[in-house]
Design a protein around this motif. Structure first.
Motif, PDB file in Angstrom:
ATOM      1  N   GLN A   7     124.554  25.545  79.210  1.00 23.33           N
ATOM      2  CA  GLN A   7     123.764  26.132  79.869  1.00 23.33           C
ATOM      3  C   GLN A   7     121.822  26.840  79.406  1.00 23.33           C
ATOM      4  O   GLN A   7     122.137  27.489  78.053  1.00 23.33           O
ATOM      5  N   LYS A   8     121.009  26.638  79.642  1.00 21.84           N
ATOM      6  CA  LYS A   8     119.513  27.371  79.423  1.00 21.84           C
ATOM      7  C   LYS A   8     119.618  28.876  80.416  1.00 21.84           C
ATOM      8  O   LYS A   8     119.705  28.745  82.005  1.00 21.84           O
ATOM      9  N   LEU A   9     119.593  29.378  79.422  1.00 20.42           N
ATOM     10  CA  LEU A   9     119.398  29.960  80.163  1.00 20.42           C
ATOM     11  C   LEU A   9     117.542  31.204  80.417  1.00 20.42           C
ATOM     12  O   LEU A   9     117.238  31.291  81.646  1.00 20.42           O
ATOM     13  N   ASP A  10     116.992  30.956  80.103  1.00 21.61           N
ATOM     14  CA  ASP A  10     115.211  30.526  80.182  1.00 21.61           C
ATOM     15  C   ASP A  10     115.078  29.586  78.815  1.00 21.61           C
ATOM     16  O   ASP A  10     115.863  28.597  78.505  1.00 21.61           O
ATOM     17  N   GLU A  11     113.599  29.244  78.848  1.00 22.64           N
ATOM     18  CA  GLU A  11     112.733  28.355  77.988  1.00 22.64           C
ATOM     19  C   GLU A  11     113.374  27.980  76.646  1.00 22.64           C
ATOM     20  O   GLU A  11     113.536  27.688  75.879  1.00 22.64           O
ATOM     21  N   GLU A  12     113.541  29.538  76.228  1.00 29.06           N
ATOM     22  CA  GLU A  12     113.954  29.780  74.783  1.00 29.06           C
ATOM     23  C   GLU A  12     115.333  29.816  74.556  1.00 29.06           C
ATOM     24  O   GLU A  12     115.559  30.380  73.218  1.00 29.06           O
ATOM     25  N   LEU A  13     116.262  30.183  75.493  1.00 28.70           N
ATOM     26  CA  LEU A  13     117.467  31.140  75.294  1.00 28.70           C
ATOM     27  C   LEU A  13     118.265  29.327  75.846  1.00 28.70           C
ATOM     28  O   LEU A  13     118.483  29.327  76.968  1.00 28.70           O
ATOM     29  N   THR A  14     119.288  28.793  74.838  1.00 32.76           N
ATOM     30  CA  THR A  14     120.585  28.129  75.393  1.00 32.76           C
ATOM     31  C   THR A  14     121.928  28.172  75.413  1.00 32.76           C
ATOM     32  O   THR A  14     122.010  28.851  73.188  1.00 32.76           O
ATOM     33  N   VAL A  15     122.869  28.602  75.569  1.00 33.42           N
ATOM     34  CA  VAL A  15     124.264  28.520  74.884  1.00 33.42           C
ATOM     35  C   VAL A  15     124.615  27.678  75.206  1.00 33.42           C
ATOM     36  O   VAL A  15     125.069  26.719  75.994  1.00 33.42           O
ATOM     37  N   PHE A  16     125.757  27.007  74.848  1.00 30.16           N
ATOM     38  CA  PHE A  16     126.551  26.274  74.688  1.00 30.16           C
ATOM     39  C   PHE A  16     128.736  25.868  74.143  1.00 30.16           C
ATOM     40  O   PHE A  16     127.873  27.066  72.946  1.00 30.16           O
ATOM     41  N   HIS A  69     137.224  29.882  74.477  1.00 30.40           N
ATOM     42  CA  HIS A  69     136.311  31.070  75.356  1.00 30.40           C
ATOM     43  C   HIS A  69     134.821  31.073  74.661  1.00 30.40           C
ATOM     44  O   HIS A  69     134.442  32.065  74.295  1.00 30.40           O
ATOM     45  N   GLU A  70     134.712  30.532  72.893  1.00 26.20           N
ATOM     46  CA  GLU A  70     133.523  30.441  72.027  1.00 26.20           C
ATOM     47  C   GLU A  70     132.482  29.915  72.209  1.00 26.20           C
ATOM     48  O   GLU A  70     132.902  29.278  72.724  1.00 26.20           O
ATOM     49  N   GLN A  71     131.435  30.665  72.633  1.00 23.67           N
ATOM     50  CA  GLN A  71     129.850  29.962  72.588  1.00 23.67           C
ATOM     51  C   GLN A  71     129.303  30.559  71.412  1.00 23.67           C
ATOM     52  O   GLN A  71     128.838  31.759  71.014  1.00 23.67           O
ATOM     53  N   ASP A  72     127.808  29.566  71.178  1.00 22.00           N
ATOM     54  CA  ASP A  72     126.655  29.630  70.461  1.00 22.00           C
ATOM     55  C   ASP A  72     125.665  30.049  71.260  1.00 22.00           C
ATOM     56  O   ASP A  72     125.149  29.655  72.487  1.00 22.00           O
ATOM     57  N   LEU A  73     124.758  30.488  70.329  1.00 21.57           N
ATOM     58  CA  LEU A  73     123.466  31.103  71.081  1.00 21.57           C
ATOM     59  C   LEU A  73     122.497  29.758  70.135  1.00 21.57           C
ATOM     60  O   LEU A  73     122.109  30.456  68.607  1.00 21.57           O
ATOM     61  N   LEU A  74     121.750  29.056  71.073  1.00 17.04           N
ATOM     62  CA  LEU A  74     119.885  29.149  70.133  1.00 17.04           C
ATOM     63  C   LEU A  74     118.310  29.869  71.158  1.00 17.04           C
ATOM     64  O   LEU A  74     118.317  29.849  72.230  1.00 17.04           O
TER      65      LEU A  74
END
Length: 319
Positions: free
Chosen positions: A170-179, A210-215
């Motif tokens: 899921q993209k939060l905005d152009e710079e942030l993505t969680v997966f 329940h774990e997610q990671d962030l780019l």
């Protein structure tokens, strides 16, 4: 050390000042400057947050985990530490003069990462909190001597309207993505074995859905934030590369190679195998701490050299 000023001290200084007025004046000015500097140092934060680039600071929340991120002038909180450290997180943000947090990301539903959320949510009525749908599961640590709940505090249900439940990429905005939903169990840490999910009357091993990671991407560079990396840092990196199309430039994560409940590090063979995998990847820098453990860190350091750094509480980085 300090002591009370005696009348004899004042009389002696008065005599010195009468004999050497210029020297006495210089001493008074220096003393006043020192007192002012100490007062300012006590009240002002010790970290300056830049307004561009990607800046990471690990807030000192004891055994928990919490990071303040500055990316292109926007501010983000990743995790909020333990329940007892919520006020520390709030005070740190306030001392920096930050009026608005744009995002809060909860990496997984364990109390040492999400426990401090209530203190933050009480004072901040705007920031959305991004977490996985499965975060409300009944998560426990189970050892031969204890069975203890370590999941989300039920009081956080009062703030459900602030939560954004994510699923997959899921993209939060152009710079942030969680997966999330990281596949594979390569080099799976045995430190996960005491972490369980209560389903009915049973306590099967936690699958970490329940774990997610962030780019986070800024100025052409991308950092991966992986919390405790319960799904395995090797597996998470593979998923990150699939989402990003390349290896991230930096990784910030605990590698979960130490079991605090048992006080035991993972076997040397596993740690060395993880080190070999990370050495073969194209990530420029790894920063680790929290649940990696001292023994595992030292072994990984021998494999990765300058590519591996510690991320102790209170440390800050610029990517």
């Amino acid at each position: 050390m300090s002591r009370k000023v005696k009348k004899s001290d004042v009389n002696r200084f008065a005599g010195f000042a009468k004999k050497y007025p210029l020297a006495a004046l210089i001493i008074v000015v220096i003393a006043a400057a020192v007192l002012i500097f100490q007062r300012v140092s006590e009240n002002d934060p010790t970290v300056t947050v830049p307004m561009d680039g990607l800046y990471v600071h690990y807030i000192d929340v004891g055994q928990g985990d919490s990071e303040l991120i500055c990316c292109g002038g926007q501010y983000m909180l990743i995790d909020a530490g333990t329940p007892s450290s919520g006020d520390t997180v709030v005070e740190y943000i306030r001392d920096l003069g930050i009026k608005k947090l744009d995002y809060v990301v909860c990496t997984h539903g364990h109390a040492d990462h999400c426990g401090g959320l209530e203190a933050f949510l009480k004072l901040n009525d705007r920031a959305r909190v991004y977490m996985q749908k499965a975060v409300w599961g009944q998560y426990y640590v189970v050892t031969p001597s204890k069975c203890a709940y370590i999941g989300m505090d039920a009081v956080l249900k009062n703030y459900e309207d602030r939560f954004v439940l994510c699923d997959g990429v899921q993209k939060l905005d152009e710079e942030l993505t969680v997966f999330s939903a990281v596949p594979g169990r390569e080099l799976w840490s045995g430190a996960n074995d005491t972490l369980r999910e209560k389903i009915g009357e049973d306590y099967p091993r936690d699958t970490f859905c329940h774990e997610q990671d962030l780019l986070v991407t800024e100025n052409g560079k991308t950092a991966l934030f992986a919390g405790c990396a319960h799904c395995g840092i090797v597996n998470i990196l593979k998923s990150a590369e699939g989402v990003l199309g390349r290896a991230p430039d930096a990784v910030f994560a605990g590698f979960h190679l130490y079991n605090p409940s048992l006080g035991k590090s993972e076997p040397d063979e596993l740690v060395d195998a993880v080190g070999e995998k990370l050495r073969g990847d194209k990530v420029a820098h790894y920063f680790t701490g929290h649940c990696t453990g001292k023994e595992a860190y030292e072994r990984l350091k021998r494999k990765l050299g300058d590519r591996l750094g510690e991320m102790p509480a209170g440390s800050d980085f610029t990517v």
